[in-house]
Write an enzyme that holds these catalytic residues in place. Structure first.
Site, PDB file in Angstrom:
ATOM      1  N   LYS A   1       1.989 -11.462  -2.069  1.00 44.28           N
ATOM      2  CA  LYS A   1       2.892 -10.347  -2.253  1.00 44.28           C
ATOM      3  C   LYS A   1       4.412 -10.602  -1.444  1.00 44.28           C
ATOM      4  O   LYS A   1       4.229 -11.533  -0.703  1.00 44.28           O
ATOM      5  CB  LYS A   1       2.681  -8.998  -1.589  1.00 44.28           C
ATOM      6  CG  LYS A   1       1.432  -8.419  -2.293  1.00 44.28           C
ATOM      7  CD  LYS A   1       1.653  -7.934  -3.777  1.00 44.28           C
ATOM      8  CE  LYS A   1       0.381  -7.975  -4.653  1.00 44.28           C
ATOM      9  NZ  LYS A   1      -0.557  -6.984  -4.533  1.00 44.28           N
TER      10      LYS A   1
HETATM   11  C1  LIG Z   1      -1.677  -6.095  -5.248  1.00 43.33           C
HETATM   12  C2  LIG Z   1      -1.550  -4.881  -5.827  1.00 43.33           C
HETATM   13  C3  LIG Z   1      -2.291  -3.835  -5.480  1.00 43.33           C
HETATM   14  C4  LIG Z   1      -3.539  -3.698  -4.339  1.00 43.33           C
HETATM   15  O1  LIG Z   1      -3.060  -4.412  -3.281  1.00 43.33           O
HETATM   16  P1  LIG Z   1      -4.293  -4.916  -2.352  1.00 43.33           P
HETATM   17  O2  LIG Z   1      -3.743  -5.172  -1.002  1.00 43.33           O
HETATM   18  O3  LIG Z   1      -4.467  -6.281  -2.814  1.00 43.33           O
HETATM   19  O4  LIG Z   1      -5.380  -4.062  -2.272  1.00 43.33           O
HETATM   20  C5  LIG Z   1      -2.085  -2.482  -6.075  1.00 43.33           C
HETATM   21  N1  LIG Z   1      -1.088  -2.351  -7.220  1.00 43.33           N
HETATM   22  C6  LIG Z   1      -0.503  -3.601  -7.563  1.00 43.33           C
HETATM   23  C7  LIG Z   1       0.368  -3.146  -8.592  1.00 43.33           C
HETATM   24  C8  LIG Z   1      -0.579  -4.674  -6.676  1.00 43.33           C
HETATM   25  O5  LIG Z   1       0.149  -5.680  -7.386  1.00 43.33           O
END
Ligand SMILES: *Cc1c(COP(=O)(O)O)cnc(C)c1O
Length: 384
Positions: free
Chosen positions: A190
């Protein structure tokens, strides 16, 4: 093996030092770093925003539903095109996911009109995902929900899945602060990356308090308070979970937060360079162009391949040239867990899911690597 990876961490000595400092301090959970990370993150998002640091973005989504009282008998509207966490959490609280389609093959976000179409008396919440860091039409979504309340008295909560959108803005307001609760992910790939981590944000003091209780067993005091002598015992006000972050990750989060705006600007430059390179490649389209009053966070670089294109062959050809690609996202309807759920068809999302290709994008990528990716894509398409 890769000439251009899909993603690379934007880490240096500062992240390493931040972790070493925490480890050497001897205090590794729910301490000063977590408090500081929450404070700085909430200040970054804006005045009167509260932020609770969590163990993941999925934890944030799960707690958002629990804090808003979503449960069995309720329906939650989820985009047809998103990561599976959004639909999983709805199932995990015993509620029913209801899909709403994307706007178009140019705007992949959830459609306000589609939301209006699938609202029922059971609808308790909408999860809006700012896909790739491009803000949803929040005013239009809010208007649909306000209209419903005016006509029927029904209150529908708006949850923002801002996993792609730290730093993104809609009409001058940071994503994650517009709905009732904002959910951020700090997973490895991210924009703000700590490994595993997340944040739940809200302007409501009551919701913030609920999120904090749910995050930590429903307990009224933290280990830190007891350690500091501020509290010797605790009450449990409601059943809760353990969705806390730890101090190592919070410390990395602080370093990454300081880098976020610069990193997002780098992403924007690379995004624009991609657009220039792909302009002559008319069979490939780039979504989300020409939006006004938004500042995207450019989380990923998604393109739409031509209709009928052999995507596996394109992926293989690019891999052969050392370019890593990915797909965001496969449709839910095809997953074993959801095949028999009677989920509505979302034709626009389905078409995107079939033709989408994600090209490499990360802050430390070089412009000539963008050129290399574009050339590899052109050659892959020429083969087809
Ligand atoms: C990465 C992601 C999540 C989940 O986040 P995690 O930290 O991996 O649990 C939820 N929604 C979207 C759109 C994502 O890209």
């Amino acid at each position: 093996m890769w000439k251009v990876q899909l993603f690379k961490l934007n880490y240096d000595q500062r992240e390493t030092q931040a972790v070493a400092d925490v480890v050497n301090s001897g205090w590794i959970t729910m301490g000063e770093k977590t408090l500081e990370f929450e404070n700085q993150f909430s200040q970054y998002l804006g005045k009167d925003v509260r932020a609770a640091a969590l163990s993941s973005g999925t934890a944030a989504l799960h707690l958002a539903l629990l804090a808003l009282g979503v449960g069995p008998g309720d329906e939650v509207i989820v985009p047809g095109l998103t990561f599976v966490a959004d639909i999983n959490v709805v199932k995990m609280v015993g509620a029913t996911p209801v899909l709403a389609d994307s706007v178009s093959t140019d705007d992949w976000n959830i459609s306000p009109a589609a939301i209006a179409e699938v609202i029922t008396a059971k609808t308790k919440a909408v999860i809006a995902v700012h896909f790739a860091g491009f803000p949803c039409a929040m005013d239009e979504i809010r208007a649909v929900l306000d209209d419903r309340r005016t006509k029927t008295g029904q209150e529908i909560f708006l949850i923002e899945d801002a996993a792609h959108a730290p730093g993104a803005e809609y009409c001058g307001q940071k994503c994650g602060t517009i709905g009732d609760i904002g959910c951020f992910s700090f997973f490895t790939n991210k924009n703000l990356s700590v490994g595993e981590g997340g944040m739940a944000t809200t302007r409501s003091e009551a919701l913030d308090q609920k999120l904090r209780h749910l995050r930590s067993h429903g307990m009224t005091s933290l280990t830190l308070d007891r350690h500091k002598g501020r509290s010797i015992s605790y009450d449990v006000v409601a059943p809760g979970l353990n969705y806390r972050i730890d101090e190592m990750r919070a410390a990395i989060g602080l370093v990454q937060l300081a880098k976020l705006e610069g990193a997002n600007e780098q992403r924007q430059k690379l995004f624009q360079h991609y657009c220039r390179g792909l302009a002559p490649v008319t069979e490939v389209s780039v979504p989300f162009l020409g939006f006004e009053n938004v500042l995207p966070s450019y989380h990923i670089f998604p393109v739409l391949l031509p209709k009928g294109c052999d995507r596996p062959a394109v992926i293989a050809s690019m891999k052969g040239e050392g370019v890593q690609t990915s797909i965001h996202y496969p449709g839910f309807q095809n997953f074993t867990a959801f095949r028999n759920e009677g989920l509505a068809e979302t034709p626009v999302a389905a078409e995107i899911a079939e033709r989408e290709l994600t090209l490499p994008l990360y802050p430390t990528m070089e412009l000539d690597q963008v050129d290399l990716v574009v050339d590899a894509l052109k050659r892959a398409l020429a083969k087809g």
